[in-house]
Design a protein around this motif. Structure first.
Motif, mmCIF file in Angstrom:
data_model
loop_
_atom_site.group_PDB
_atom_site.id
_atom_site.type_symbol
_atom_site.label_atom_id
_atom_site.label_comp_id
_atom_site.label_asym_id
_atom_site.label_seq_id
_atom_site.Cartn_x
_atom_site.Cartn_y
_atom_site.Cartn_z
ATOM 1 N N ALA A 216 48.948 4.300 18.013
ATOM 2 C CA ALA A 216 48.811 4.345 19.473
ATOM 3 C C ALA A 216 47.384 3.998 19.859
ATOM 4 C CB ALA A 216 49.162 5.725 19.997
ATOM 5 N N ILE A 217 47.251 3.320 20.991
ATOM 6 C CA ILE A 217 45.943 3.146 21.624
ATOM 7 C C ILE A 217 46.090 3.605 23.062
ATOM 8 C CG2 ILE A 217 46.346 0.715 22.260
ATOM 9 C CD1 ILE A 217 43.260 0.350 21.733
ATOM 10 N N HIS A 218 45.179 4.440 23.502
ATOM 11 C CA HIS A 218 45.302 5.064 24.812
ATOM 12 C C HIS A 218 44.427 4.336 25.830
ATOM 13 C CE1 HIS A 218 47.414 8.050 22.602
ATOM 14 N NE2 HIS A 218 46.335 8.443 21.929
ATOM 15 N N GLN A 219 44.709 4.636 27.107
ATOM 16 C CA GLN A 219 43.925 4.028 28.171
ATOM 17 C C GLN A 219 42.468 4.475 28.062
ATOM 18 O OE1 GLN A 219 45.297 1.795 30.424
ATOM 19 N NE2 GLN A 219 43.127 1.388 30.781
ATOM 20 N N ASN A 220 41.586 3.517 28.269
ATOM 21 C CA ASN A 220 40.162 3.863 28.229
ATOM 22 C C ASN A 220 39.829 4.876 29.315
ATOM 23 O OD1 ASN A 220 40.609 1.544 30.078
ATOM 24 N ND2 ASN A 220 38.429 1.846 30.537
ATOM 25 N N TYR A 221 38.766 5.621 29.096
ATOM 26 C CA TYR A 221 38.347 6.642 30.049
ATOM 27 C C TYR A 221 36.820 6.686 30.091
ATOM 28 C CZ TYR A 221 37.531 11.141 32.233
ATOM 29 O OH TYR A 221 37.094 12.133 33.069
ATOM 30 N N PRO A 222 36.186 6.662 31.291
ATOM 31 C CA PRO A 222 36.840 6.499 32.583
ATOM 32 C C PRO A 222 37.265 5.056 32.831
ATOM 33 C CG PRO A 222 34.484 6.554 32.875
ATOM 34 C CD PRO A 222 34.730 6.825 31.417
ATOM 35 N N ASN A 223 38.110 4.885 33.799
ATOM 36 C CA ASN A 223 38.560 3.551 34.191
ATOM 37 C C ASN A 223 38.938 3.584 35.669
ATOM 38 O OD1 ASN A 223 39.308 0.817 33.694
ATOM 39 N ND2 ASN A 223 41.458 1.430 33.804
ATOM 40 N N PRO A 224 38.234 2.836 36.500
ATOM 41 C CA PRO A 224 37.141 1.898 36.249
ATOM 42 C C PRO A 224 35.911 2.623 35.694
ATOM 43 C CG PRO A 224 38.084 1.569 38.437
ATOM 44 C CD PRO A 224 38.628 2.855 37.925
ATOM 45 N N PHE A 225 34.976 1.838 35.143
ATOM 46 C CA PHE A 225 33.806 2.436 34.511
ATOM 47 C C PHE A 225 32.550 1.623 34.795
ATOM 48 C CE2 PHE A 225 35.301 -0.743 31.596
ATOM 49 C CZ PHE A 225 34.164 -1.257 30.984
ATOM 50 N N ASN A 226 31.427 2.233 34.585
ATOM 51 C CA ASN A 226 30.118 1.580 34.680
ATOM 52 C C ASN A 226 29.067 2.553 34.165
ATOM 53 O OD1 ASN A 226 27.874 0.015 35.315
ATOM 54 N ND2 ASN A 226 27.911 0.549 37.482
ATOM 55 N N PRO A 227 28.369 2.242 33.047
ATOM 56 C CA PRO A 227 28.532 1.018 32.250
ATOM 57 C C PRO A 227 29.260 1.260 30.925
ATOM 58 C CG PRO A 227 26.395 1.956 31.822
ATOM 59 C CD PRO A 227 27.102 2.925 32.735
ATOM 60 N N THR A 228 29.679 2.538 30.663
ATOM 61 C CA THR A 228 30.235 2.861 29.355
ATOM 62 C C THR A 228 31.616 3.482 29.510
ATOM 63 O OG1 THR A 228 28.016 3.259 28.474
ATOM 64 C CG2 THR A 228 29.860 4.166 27.236
ATOM 65 N N THR A 229 32.510 3.127 28.593
ATOM 66 C CA THR A 229 33.832 3.727 28.590
ATOM 67 C C THR A 229 34.249 4.037 27.152
ATOM 68 O OG1 THR A 229 36.087 3.503 29.438
ATOM 69 C CG2 THR A 229 35.110 1.543 28.427
ATOM 70 N N THR A 230 35.191 4.973 27.004
ATOM 71 C CA THR A 230 35.640 5.419 25.687
ATOM 72 C C THR A 230 37.066 4.958 25.434
ATOM 73 O OG1 THR A 230 34.207 7.369 25.752
ATOM 74 C CG2 THR A 230 36.074 7.425 24.236
ATOM 75 N N LEU A 231 37.303 4.431 24.224
ATOM 76 C CA LEU A 231 38.644 4.044 23.797
ATOM 77 C C LEU A 231 39.094 4.997 22.700
ATOM 78 C CD1 LEU A 231 37.319 1.385 25.001
ATOM 79 C CD2 LEU A 231 38.955 0.140 23.587
ATOM 80 N N ARG A 232 40.348 5.410 22.757
ATOM 81 C CA ARG A 232 40.902 6.325 21.760
ATOM 82 C C ARG A 232 42.163 5.710 21.167
ATOM 83 N NH1 ARG A 232 43.168 10.307 23.857
ATOM 84 N NH2 ARG A 232 43.252 9.495 25.984
ATOM 85 N N TYR A 233 42.347 5.919 19.857
ATOM 86 C CA TYR A 233 43.542 5.399 19.206
ATOM 87 C C TYR A 233 43.876 6.270 18.001
ATOM 88 C CZ TYR A 233 39.992 3.052 16.258
ATOM 89 O OH TYR A 233 38.918 2.762 15.443
ATOM 90 N N GLY A 234 45.118 6.151 17.562
ATOM 91 C CA GLY A 234 45.573 6.957 16.442
ATOM 92 C C GLY A 234 46.172 6.097 15.339
ATOM 93 N N LEU A 235 45.854 6.444 14.100
ATOM 94 C CA LEU A 235 46.357 5.719 12.937
ATOM 95 C C LEU A 235 47.106 6.683 12.031
ATOM 96 C CD1 LEU A 235 43.066 3.774 12.056
ATOM 97 C CD2 LEU A 235 44.959 2.991 13.506
ATOM 98 N N PRO A 236 48.391 6.482 11.813
ATOM 99 C CA PRO A 236 49.146 7.387 10.948
ATOM 100 C C PRO A 236 48.897 7.155 9.459
ATOM 101 C CG PRO A 236 50.561 5.658 11.770
ATOM 102 C CD PRO A 236 49.240 5.464 12.448
ATOM 103 N N GLU A 237 48.192 6.061 9.122
ATOM 104 C CA GLU A 237 47.927 5.748 7.706
ATOM 105 C C GLU A 237 46.656 4.915 7.605
ATOM 106 O OE1 GLU A 237 51.231 3.480 6.349
ATOM 107 O OE2 GLU A 237 51.101 2.040 7.992
#
Length: 448
Positions: free
Chosen positions: A360-381
């Motif tokens: 899974a990859i989740h929506q970035n936060y915050p969004n909209p953003f300025n100047p930095t945003t965080t991306l989150r994702y999950g890897l089962p393996e």
């Protein structure tokens, strides 16, 4: 004779007259009738409510419906004193032999503010309202479909001072008004002799939503929208401050912006996703999502201003109930709130051996953003991972990840720069993850 089929507010002093025949002093008294629905009551006067020789009673957010009086005031009988009625609906009441199918105000004063008086009937005078030897201010009132069986009017006034501001008097039978009035910023048929040329008055169909079924709110395009005045007393200062648009509306009901539709919440293990429908409003500015830990939204308030129609919230604690509501801002005005949604996550931990069950990859936060945003994702393996950001033309802007990674929950940040370290321009960007056979893209917005 004091009346009050459901409720009677009365002076304890039985001396109505002084020795010289004048009225005895009224009593100061401040009872509050609030959040009431009075129906099916009957009295000699004041089928629903009787008020007798008191100064100060108030009625707020009440419905007086389907009551009857033998004589005066099918819904409310007000005899001597001063009363304030606001945010009320007085409908389908009947004065069986005399005056004031909806209300009778005799020998005193009353202020009606944001009151609908509709579908009432009087056998003799004033299908909606009868005024005698009184001072009455009608502010943002709606009179419609009231009937006077004696061939008189919806509002009858005698030996009184009465004013209408921001009001609508429309489609009453057989006539609209009888007596002397001061009328400004109101909508009254031009064939009414006393209509006059008061400031701001109009004469046109108010375009109620569904008057035949008792809906006297204003429909889109109504000429009564934004045509009232906020300066009730004409002193140059606004007396009404809570309204939508450039000016208050005429009538009892201010047209407001409907809440965003389709507000939905999806609990997803370690976070929640909230979605809603877009707004087709040329003056739309942004959504505001509110979160609290109590349903009254008085504690632990968190606000998010958004121009997207979704939000992912991962700043949550285990076993805590959270409440969400949503509104939007358009042309400087706020819409109504959406329904309140709540959620409690059963587990939040991502410690130890707990791993994502799916990619899974989740929506970035915050969004909209300025100047930095965080991306989150999950890897089962354990897997080779590539995360790349593209502009809307499909050109690569920045490669954030291109390596083998172990399983687990991951986060990374993008500081709105390209692969050369140069800041990128504001706009919409696409980020894409490839992990094994899994691929997914999402959009994000950079504001400057």
């Amino acid at each position: 004779c004091q009346g009050g089929g459901a409720i009677l507010l009365t002076n304890n002093d039985d001396a109505v007259y002084n020795d010289d025949g004048s009225w005895a002093p009224y009593a100061p008294s401040t009872p509050v009738l609030e959040n009431l629905y009075l129906t099916g009551n009957h009295a000699y006067n004041g089928g629903g409510i009787g008020v007798f020789r008191l100064i100060g009673p108030t009625m707020e957010n009440i419905i007086v419906e389907g009551n009857s009086s033998y004589s005066f005031g099918g819904g409310i009988f007000h005899h001597a004193g001063v009363t304030t009625i606001s945010n009320a609906k007085i409908t389908n009441n009947y004065a069986l032999t005399q005056h004031g199918g909806g209300i009778a105000v005799f020998v005193g004063g009353s202020v009606l503010n944001n009151v609908e008086i509709s579908n009432n009937t009087a056998e003799f005078l004033g299908g909606g309202l009868a005024i005698y030897e009184s001072e009455v201010d009608l502010l943002n009132t709606t009179f419609s479909k009231n009937i006077d069986h004696a061939n008189n009017s919806a509002i009858w006034s005698s030996n009184s001072t009465a004013s209408l501001v921001n009001s609508i008097v429309w489609d009453n039978q057989p006539n609209q008004l009888e007596g002397a009035y001061t009328i400004t910023y109101s909508n009254i048929p031009g064939d009414t002799e006393i209509f006059g040329d008061g400031e701001g008055n109009i004469n046109t169909d108010p375009l109620f939503v569904d008057p035949g079924n008792g809906d006297f709110t204003l429909s889109d395009g109504s000429p009564c929208i934004d045509t009232g005045t906020a300066d009730i007393d004409g002193d140059g200062e606004e007396d009404i401050t809570d309204y939508t648009g450039s000016s208050p509306d005429m009538g009892a009901y201010e047209v407001t912006l409907a809440p965003p539709s389709g507000f939905t919440i999806y609990p997803l293990g370690t976070y929640v996703t909230l979605t809603w429908n877009s707004v087709t409003d040329d003056d739309f500015e942004y959504f505001v999502l509110e979160r609290s830990t109590n349903v009254e939204f008085t504690e632990n308030i968190n606000l998010e201003a958004l121009i997207t129609i979704y939000f992912e919230d991962d700043d949550l604690e285990y076993d805590t109930e959270y409440f969400y509501r949503l509104y939007y801002v358009s042309g400087g005005d706020n819409s109504e709130y959406s329904d309140i949604l709540s959620v409690t996550l059963d587990w939040m931990s991502v410690e130890g051996n707990q791993l994502p069950k799916t990619y899974a990859i989740h929506q970035n936060y915050p969004n909209p953003f300025n100047p930095t945003t965080t991306l989150r994702y999950g890897l089962p393996e354990d897997v080779m991972v590539n995360i790349t950001i593209y502009d809307m033309m499909g050109r690569i802007v920045s490669t954030l990840v291109n390596e083998n990674q172990s399983s687990g929950y991951k986060t990374l940040q993008w500081n709105a720069t390209n692969d050369s370290g140069q800041p990128v321009s504001a706009g919409v960007y696409i980020y894409k993850i490839k992990a094994g056979h899994y691929a997914q893209t999402k959009k994000m917005i950079l504001l400057k």
